[in-house]
Design a protein around this motif. Structure first.
Motif, PDB file in Angstrom:
ATOM      1  N   ASN A  26       0.826  -1.203   0.000  1.00 38.55           N
ATOM      2  CA  ASN A  26       0.000   0.000   0.000  1.00 38.55           C
ATOM      3  C   ASN A  26       0.863   1.257   0.000  1.00 38.55           C
ATOM      4  O   ASN A  26       1.991   1.260   0.507  1.00 38.55           O
ATOM      5  N   ASP A  27       0.325   2.336  -0.543  1.00 38.32           N
ATOM      6  CA  ASP A  27       0.963   3.636  -0.403  1.00 38.32           C
ATOM      7  C   ASP A  27       0.953   4.041   1.068  1.00 38.32           C
ATOM      8  O   ASP A  27       0.074   3.633   1.838  1.00 38.32           O
ATOM      9  N   GLN A  28       1.935   4.862   1.452  1.00 40.14           N
ATOM     10  CA  GLN A  28       2.081   5.261   2.845  1.00 40.14           C
ATOM     11  C   GLN A  28       2.320   6.763   2.941  1.00 40.14           C
ATOM     12  O   GLN A  28       3.022   7.334   2.108  1.00 40.14           O
ATOM     13  N   VAL A  29       1.740   7.361   3.964  1.00 42.29           N
ATOM     14  CA  VAL A  29       1.972   8.768   4.276  1.00 42.29           C
ATOM     15  C   VAL A  29       2.490   8.840   5.709  1.00 42.29           C
ATOM     16  O   VAL A  29       1.936   8.187   6.609  1.00 42.29           O
ATOM     17  N   ALA A  30       3.558   9.600   5.923  1.00 41.33           N
ATOM     18  CA  ALA A  30       4.173   9.667   7.251  1.00 41.33           C
ATOM     19  C   ALA A  30       4.527  11.097   7.590  1.00 41.33           C
ATOM     20  O   ALA A  30       4.767  11.934   6.707  1.00 41.33           O
ATOM     21  N   GLY A  31       4.575  11.374   8.880  1.00 38.78           N
ATOM     22  CA  GLY A  31       4.987  12.680   9.376  1.00 38.78           C
ATOM     23  C   GLY A  31       5.664  12.533  10.714  1.00 38.78           C
ATOM     24  O   GLY A  31       5.462  11.543  11.429  1.00 38.78           O
ATOM     25  N   ALA A  32       6.494  13.523  11.066  1.00 33.89           N
ATOM     26  CA  ALA A  32       7.223  13.457  12.331  1.00 33.89           C
ATOM     27  C   ALA A  32       7.541  14.861  12.813  1.00 33.89           C
ATOM     28  O   ALA A  32       7.569  15.828  12.034  1.00 33.89           O
ATOM     29  N   VAL A  33       7.795  14.964  14.118  1.00 35.61           N
ATOM     30  CA  VAL A  33       8.228  16.209  14.738  1.00 35.61           C
ATOM     31  C   VAL A  33       9.379  15.891  15.676  1.00 35.61           C
ATOM     32  O   VAL A  33       9.380  14.853  16.351  1.00 35.61           O
ATOM     33  N   ALA A  34      10.387  16.762  15.709  1.00 35.93           N
ATOM     34  CA  ALA A  34      11.545  16.596  16.589  1.00 35.93           C
ATOM     35  C   ALA A  34      11.829  17.912  17.289  1.00 35.93           C
ATOM     36  O   ALA A  34      11.826  18.975  16.661  1.00 35.93           O
ATOM     37  N   ILE A  35      12.063  17.842  18.590  1.00 36.99           N
ATOM     38  CA  ILE A  35      12.438  19.007  19.387  1.00 36.99           C
ATOM     39  C   ILE A  35      13.879  18.828  19.839  1.00 36.99           C
ATOM     40  O   ILE A  35      14.230  17.806  20.443  1.00 36.99           O
ATOM     41  N   ASN A  36      14.711  19.822  19.525  1.00 35.73           N
ATOM     42  CA  ASN A  36      16.139  19.756  19.815  1.00 35.73           C
ATOM     43  C   ASN A  36      16.502  20.815  20.859  1.00 35.73           C
ATOM     44  O   ASN A  36      16.172  21.990  20.705  1.00 35.73           O
ATOM     45  N   PHE A  37      17.181  20.379  21.930  1.00 34.63           N
ATOM     46  CA  PHE A  37      17.602  21.283  22.997  1.00 34.63           C
ATOM     47  C   PHE A  37      19.126  21.446  22.949  1.00 34.63           C
ATOM     48  O   PHE A  37      19.877  20.520  23.267  1.00 34.63           O
ATOM     49  N   ARG A  38      19.560  22.632  22.520  1.00 35.79           N
ATOM     50  CA  ARG A  38      20.975  22.992  22.480  1.00 35.79           C
ATOM     51  C   ARG A  38      21.822  22.006  21.675  1.00 35.79           C
ATOM     52  O   ARG A  38      23.019  21.877  21.900  1.00 35.79           O
ATOM     53  N   LEU A  53      22.034  19.053  22.059  1.00 34.37           N
ATOM     54  CA  LEU A  53      22.563  18.038  22.964  1.00 34.37           C
ATOM     55  C   LEU A  53      21.560  16.926  23.223  1.00 34.37           C
ATOM     56  O   LEU A  53      21.931  15.757  23.326  1.00 34.37           O
ATOM     57  N   PHE A  54      20.282  17.296  23.316  1.00 31.46           N
ATOM     58  CA  PHE A  54      19.231  16.321  23.614  1.00 31.46           C
ATOM     59  C   PHE A  54      18.041  16.599  22.715  1.00 31.46           C
ATOM     60  O   PHE A  54      17.678  17.760  22.486  1.00 31.46           O
ATOM     61  N   TYR A  55      17.432  15.550  22.202  1.00 30.23           N
ATOM     62  CA  TYR A  55      16.285  15.736  21.321  1.00 30.23           C
ATOM     63  C   TYR A  55      15.293  14.593  21.514  1.00 30.23           C
ATOM     64  O   TYR A  55      15.649  13.478  21.914  1.00 30.23           O
ATOM     65  N   VAL A  56      14.036  14.910  21.264  1.00 30.49           N
ATOM     66  CA  VAL A  56      12.967  13.919  21.314  1.00 30.49           C
ATOM     67  C   VAL A  56      12.264  13.933  19.967  1.00 30.49           C
ATOM     68  O   VAL A  56      12.085  14.987  19.348  1.00 30.49           O
ATOM     69  N   ASN A  57      11.879  12.748  19.494  1.00 30.19           N
ATOM     70  CA  ASN A  57      11.248  12.598  18.191  1.00 30.19           C
ATOM     71  C   ASN A  57       9.954  11.818  18.328  1.00 30.19           C
ATOM     72  O   ASN A  57       9.816  10.952  19.200  1.00 30.19           O
ATOM     73  N   GLY A  58       9.022  12.113  17.456  1.00 27.46           N
ATOM     74  CA  GLY A  58       7.797  11.338  17.380  1.00 27.46           C
ATOM     75  C   GLY A  58       7.282  11.332  15.954  1.00 27.46           C
ATOM     76  O   GLY A  58       7.294  12.365  15.278  1.00 27.46           O
ATOM     77  N   GLY A  59       6.875  10.162  15.476  1.00 25.09           N
ATOM     78  CA  GLY A  59       6.396  10.070  14.103  1.00 25.09           C
ATOM     79  C   GLY A  59       5.210   9.139  13.990  1.00 25.09           C
ATOM     80  O   GLY A  59       4.955   8.309  14.870  1.00 25.09           O
ATOM     81  N   TYR A  60       4.491   9.274  12.897  1.00 33.49           N
ATOM     82  CA  TYR A  60       3.314   8.429  12.652  1.00 33.49           C
ATOM     83  C   TYR A  60       3.266   8.091  11.175  1.00 33.49           C
ATOM     84  O   TYR A  60       3.421   8.968  10.319  1.00 33.49           O
TER      85      TYR A  60
END
Length: 326
Positions: free
Chosen positions: A252-264, A266-273
């Motif tokens: 199947n075709d797929q559509v995806a997106g994500a967001v990442a927050i980067n702190f200095r 040095l540290f980052y958090v990611n989330g995708g769907y």
């Protein structure tokens, strides 16, 4: 003709008929946490990590980059990925290997249908040699030549020669990146080995030997279009948004997106769907969450990433990726 699903544009009559569907599974933490929406690349990814989605992303590497990743897949299957990349001026070269350990199974035969003490194992592996080039301050392109193999014990094996190719377009100073990539373009998986040999009795009662002609199977070629956008909120915090559309042969075709927050940085958090319209056909779909550390040591940077991916059935997938750039 081949039936088309008007909702997805997929060849629904061909679902499940390809070899090497494991080639579509992400094997590094950030690739998974971005739900494979990193075709355009992001600044938080290492060159090797991002190149698994688009060979042109290898230009994110600024020196020597080495990476090791471990995926705990379902059913106690383990996947190890190793890669190394080197920048030469406006070019990068890389070597990467992913190996799937599918575990041991009890050998069952006609004489021992319940099995005995003898076991057999299956494995998959793909090795790639990549090259990327920065043509202007906006445009880069890359290609990766790959060999994929499958083995069922010592008696049956398959192989295919493949290639990935991609291009990136960056708008300097705007935080916008665009990427296009094609993956797994190449020969069909061809099988051979002693496991295809057989002994039997002919119509005349005499013993005969022969070899079964194994069918060849195409691999899941894909076409990706991706966009990423990075925006600073303050000197210490920035956010990256990415989106991707993927058209996959035999899926199947797929559509995806994500967001990442980067702190200095040095540290980052990611989330995708990742979304597939026909979720009953999907296995790896839904949410992915991850976090990472980027620790500088003099002129070197050490990155450590972790991602947890949800699946529709069986146990969840966990990724740990470590890389160093110097």
């Amino acid at each position: 003709g081949v039936a088309q699903d008007v909702r997805t544009g997929s060849n629904v009559n061909r679902l499940g008929t390809a070899a090497g569907m494991w080639l579509l599974v992400p094997t590094t933490a950030q690739t998974a946490s971005f739900a494979m929406s990193g075709t355009a690349g992001t600044n938080s990814m290492s060159g090797l990590d991002a190149a698994s989605q688009n060979p042109a992303n290898l230009m994110l590497n600024m020196g020597t980059n080495a990476m090791f990743s471990r995926l705990n897949y379902v059913a106690d299957i383990g996947v190890n990925t190793f890669g190394v990349a080197q920048r030469f001026g406006r070019s990068n070269v890389s070597l990467s290997v992913s190996s799937w350990d599918l575990g041991d199974e009890v050998l069952r035969t006609e004489s021992e249908p319940d099995g005995g003490e003898v076991t057999w194992s299956a494995s998959n592996m793909v090795a790639g040699l990549g090259f990327a080039r920065q043509f202007t301050d906006r445009i880069s392109a890359g290609v990766t030549a790959k060999v994929a193999t499958e083995a069922l014990g010592d008696d049956l094996h398959g192989s295919s020669v493949l290639a990935d190719a991609g291009i990136n377009y960056v708008i300097p100073g705007q935080g916008l990146r665009f990427g296009v990539a094609v993956r797994n373009i190449g020969t069909a998986m061809r099988y051979g080995g002693d496991g295809l040999a057989f002994d039997g009795i002919g119509p005349d009662g005499k013993a005969i030997t022969g070899t079964v002609d194994a069918e060849q199977y195409e691999l899941p070629a894909s076409l990706d279009f991706g966009v990423s956008y990075q925006r600073p909120f303050s000197p210490d915090v920035s956010m990256t948004l990415s989106t991707n559309f993927r058209s996959v042969q035999y899926a199947n075709d797929q559509v995806a997106g994500a967001v990442a927050i980067n702190f200095r940085n040095l540290f980052y958090v990611n989330g995708g769907y990742r979304y597939e319209p026909n979720t009953e056909d999907a296995f790896i779909t839904g949410a992915n969450v991850g976090a990472g550390l980027n620790v500088p040591f003099g002129r070197s940077n050490v990155k450590l990433d972790y991602t947890y991916s949800f699946t529709r059935v069986l146990n969840r997938m966990q990724f740990i990726t470590a890389s160093v750039t110097f």
